[in-house]
Design an enzyme around this catalytic site. Sequence first.
Site, PDB file in Angstrom:
ATOM      1  N   GLY A  89       0.827  -1.199   0.000  1.00 22.27           N
ATOM      2  CA  GLY A  89       0.000   0.000   0.000  1.00 22.27           C
ATOM      3  C   GLY A  89       0.853   1.237   0.000  1.00 22.27           C
ATOM      4  O   GLY A  89       2.034   1.215   0.350  1.00 22.27           O
ATOM      5  N   LYS A 103       7.278   0.394   6.614  1.00 21.11           N
ATOM      6  CA  LYS A 103       6.813   1.683   6.083  1.00 21.11           C
ATOM      7  C   LYS A 103       8.044   2.460   5.631  1.00 21.11           C
ATOM      8  O   LYS A 103       8.962   2.697   6.422  1.00 21.11           O
ATOM      9  CB  LYS A 103       6.070   2.419   7.203  1.00 21.11           C
ATOM     10  CG  LYS A 103       5.219   3.561   6.761  1.00 21.11           C
ATOM     11  CD  LYS A 103       4.276   3.959   7.884  1.00 21.11           C
ATOM     12  CE  LYS A 103       3.707   5.336   7.693  1.00 21.11           C
ATOM     13  NZ  LYS A 103       2.754   5.692   8.744  1.00 21.11           N
ATOM     14  N   ASP A 127      -7.230  10.647  14.026  1.00 23.31           N
ATOM     15  CA  ASP A 127      -7.490  10.213  12.642  1.00 23.31           C
ATOM     16  C   ASP A 127      -8.093   8.810  12.634  1.00 23.31           C
ATOM     17  O   ASP A 127      -7.687   7.939  11.872  1.00 23.31           O
ATOM     18  CB  ASP A 127      -6.199  10.260  11.814  1.00 23.31           C
ATOM     19  CG  ASP A 127      -6.482  10.252  10.312  1.00 23.31           C
ATOM     20  OD1 ASP A 127      -7.639  10.521   9.926  1.00 23.31           O
ATOM     21  OD2 ASP A 127      -5.554   9.984   9.530  1.00 23.31           O
TER      22      ASP A 127
HETATM   23  C1  6BB Z   1       0.593  -2.896   8.023  1.00 24.59           C
HETATM   24  C2  6BB Z   1       0.816  -1.524   8.468  1.00 24.59           C
HETATM   25  C3  6BB Z   1       1.303  -1.298   9.742  1.00 24.59           C
HETATM   26  O1  6BB Z   1      -0.040  -0.611   6.460  1.00 24.59           O
HETATM   27  C4  6BB Z   1      -2.593   0.434   2.510  1.00 24.59           C
HETATM   28  C5  6BB Z   1      -1.885   1.000   3.704  1.00 24.59           C
HETATM   29  C6  6BB Z   1       0.819  -4.005   8.798  1.00 24.59           C
HETATM   30  C7  6BB Z   1       0.080  -3.377   6.843  1.00 24.59           C
HETATM   31  C8  6BB Z   1      -0.401  -5.701   6.006  1.00 24.59           C
HETATM   32  C9  6BB Z   1      -1.509  -5.467   5.209  1.00 24.59           C
HETATM   33  C10 6BB Z   1      -1.946  -6.414   4.291  1.00 24.59           C
HETATM   34  C11 6BB Z   1      -1.265  -7.604   4.188  1.00 24.59           C
HETATM   35  C12 6BB Z   1      -0.178  -7.839   4.983  1.00 24.59           C
HETATM   36  C13 6BB Z   1       0.272  -6.890   5.877  1.00 24.59           C
HETATM   37  C14 6BB Z   1       1.475  -0.009  10.177  1.00 24.59           C
HETATM   38  N1  6BB Z   1       1.191   1.038   9.421  1.00 24.59           N
HETATM   39  C15 6BB Z   1       0.684   0.864   8.176  1.00 24.59           C
HETATM   40  C16 6BB Z   1       0.486  -0.416   7.692  1.00 24.59           C
HETATM   41  C17 6BB Z   1      -0.692   0.418   5.790  1.00 24.59           C
HETATM   42  C18 6BB Z   1      -1.321  -0.136   4.537  1.00 24.59           C
HETATM   43  C19 6BB Z   1      -2.425  -1.098   4.908  1.00 24.59           C
HETATM   44  C20 6BB Z   1      -3.095  -1.609   3.643  1.00 24.59           C
HETATM   45  N2  6BB Z   1      -3.580  -0.523   2.880  1.00 24.59           N
HETATM   46  N3  6BB Z   1       0.489  -5.087   8.120  1.00 24.59           N
HETATM   47  N4  6BB Z   1       0.029  -4.728   6.944  1.00 24.59           N
HETATM   48  F1  6BB Z   1      -2.157  -4.323   5.335  1.00 24.59           F
END
Ligand code: 6BB
Length: 670
Positions: A22, A44, A136
């Site tokens: 993402g 990130k 948020d």
């Molecule tokens: C995070 C995550 C942790 O993701 C777009 C933004 C942790 C994302 C994850 C997932 C899907 C599959 C596998 C792992 C902390 N901050 C941001 C994070 C942001 C994205 C989430 C999905 N959409 N695990 N994952 F989201």
Amino acid sequence: MPVERTEHHELFKYYEVYETIGSGGFAKVKLGRHILTGENVAIKIMNKKDLGDDLPRVKVEIEAMKNLSHQHVCRLYQVIETSTQIFMVLEYCPGGELFDYIIAKDRLSEEETRVFFRQIVSAMAYVHSQGYAHRDLKPENLLIDEDHNLKLIDFGLCAKPKGGLGFELKTCCGSPAYAAPELIQGKAYIGSEADVWSMGVLLFALLCGYLPFDDDNCMVLYRKITRGTYENPRWLSPGSVLLLNQMMQMDPKRRLSVRHLLDHPWVMKDYNSPVAWHSRQPLGHIDEDCITEMAVNMKRSRASTTALVKEWRYDQTTATYLLLLSKKQRGKPVRLRLEPAVCEDSCSPLHQGLQTREALHFSEDEDAVIVGSLEFCSDYIDDCPWVSVANNKDMRLASPSVEKKCVYSPTPERGRTTAQHRQERRDRDHGQTSENKENIAVQETDVEIFALPPPRTPASSKKNARANKKVLTTPNQNANVNGTKTNAVTPKGGGSASKEPDKKRAAEFKELANVEILAFSPERRSRSLDMAVTGDSGKKKRGGKVFGSLERGLDKMITMLTPGKKRALRDGPRKIKVQYNVTLTSQTNPDQVLNQILSILPEKNVDFTQKGYTLKCRTWGDFGKVTMAFELEVCLLQRPEVVGIRRQRLKGDAWVYKHLVEDILSTSSI
Ligand code: 6BB
């Protein structure tokens, strides 16, 4: 976000880095694996130059996350800062966003909402108790972990007033649709009170599948919020209506407080106990088993290891300790990978010749995939516990689609054929070590839900890196009706366990396979679409007319196919298991579904590139900026044997995305 090799030195030393899951704002999130523990993480990635004025926001987020340790708050493990980049290594939440979960189910039952809402209250009570307001709150900022528990993310806008949470704040921030009226009006406000309003909007979204205050026009939206009136749909129970009303009170002083939410009758229903909000992982506590394992691994005394961990520097020591603790809490052995004897020197990405540009590429293109050390580890692959295990549960964007890629791209990428995938899987299965098995066993739950990526072997990956390069130098670009560059059909190759009652929830999660069929039958999809627009339950019927026009469209598409394109399609779509971001169709012909979507995208002003059965979609704003990015992948499902469409939002407003994808899929009449 092209990144120089040297800037990733630290990252690759400790992590295998996989594909982007993402992006938003100035951050990109990639999947990763912590080499020493074998645990999955989310990384990130932020470019300092791109961050500009947002750099302080990142610092705020990092500081807040260092101070927060709670079962429903996403854990920060490590921060790596280079001269140009900041990497935050975070808890892995394979279930993705709560937002996607809600829209996949249309809306949640009151019972399911209660389970989630109790976790949200728990997280917020804790966050407030630490003196922070989140500011948020929205379903995009709640992720679902592998036990189907919620984890709060994105503390970039949080505030910790110096005099305590009772002190007023002035900055108006957050997403407008979730913002309290006092914020919208530019008044000074109390952070915790504003958070409760957002929790009310969130609760409404869970129970209804749409927002209480919504409008494309910001001013109209603000007016709706400051008026504070919204409609309660008929399916809401009197208890839900009352609770929503108590939370979305215009006067912040008359609004419920989080303290009152803890034992609110609606929240307590079926539980008979208030929400447990205290941290089950308090920051000061040190786990002796983890210390012992680390001490052995580092060849240090337990005392000095404890002292090192207690420095909480959010470096490799912190990450190793926290990930080991997470393993322990999930019932996995408290074990670190042996180093360096077995494969640290040979398998660590740092030592694997990953210096080559090809192997290390990060790029603007979401597809650029970095798969740690795998291809450089041929002599050791069967001995390296973590290397050959394809336990990365959400690898959908990785190898399988890369192989089919044929878009113009400045980046060299790797690709393999389906036959190679199969061979690699056989090789992998054959050479699995006992540790591999352990890793797979504990992830069985996810295997049910997420498609596993085919593993890589050094030889095949290298070979295909070359093969794929060739493809990329001969792109086939067409112009779509908008005049934008689009690649037509030119695929290449083969196509912490919570104590809230979450066992039941995990089982429900697994049962999604069944739920989905209901949730995404054409009737239901159009109902959801109607609901979002009109607020009623919708009874739109489909006529034969649509089908006729689709057949004409299909005919057109087939005529357009060159022999190469036909070959690409012949290799077929991926076979995956039902997951909640997959829309089931009633059709069995993937090409027909693909072509239906292809013919609809230009109509909806969606620009796309195609890689086999994956369509990478984008919409553009007025100033040539990408406003939304998402993927649609036509795939084959096993049970039931129908065609599915996997959806994944990569960038852009979640609700706008929901409406657009619903529009595309319902117009496609699949
Ligand atoms: C995070 C995550 C942790 O993701 C777009 C933004 C942790 C994302 C994850 C997932 C899907 C599959 C596998 C792992 C902390 N901050 C941001 C994070 C942001 C994205 C989430 C999905 N959409 N695990 N994952 F989201």
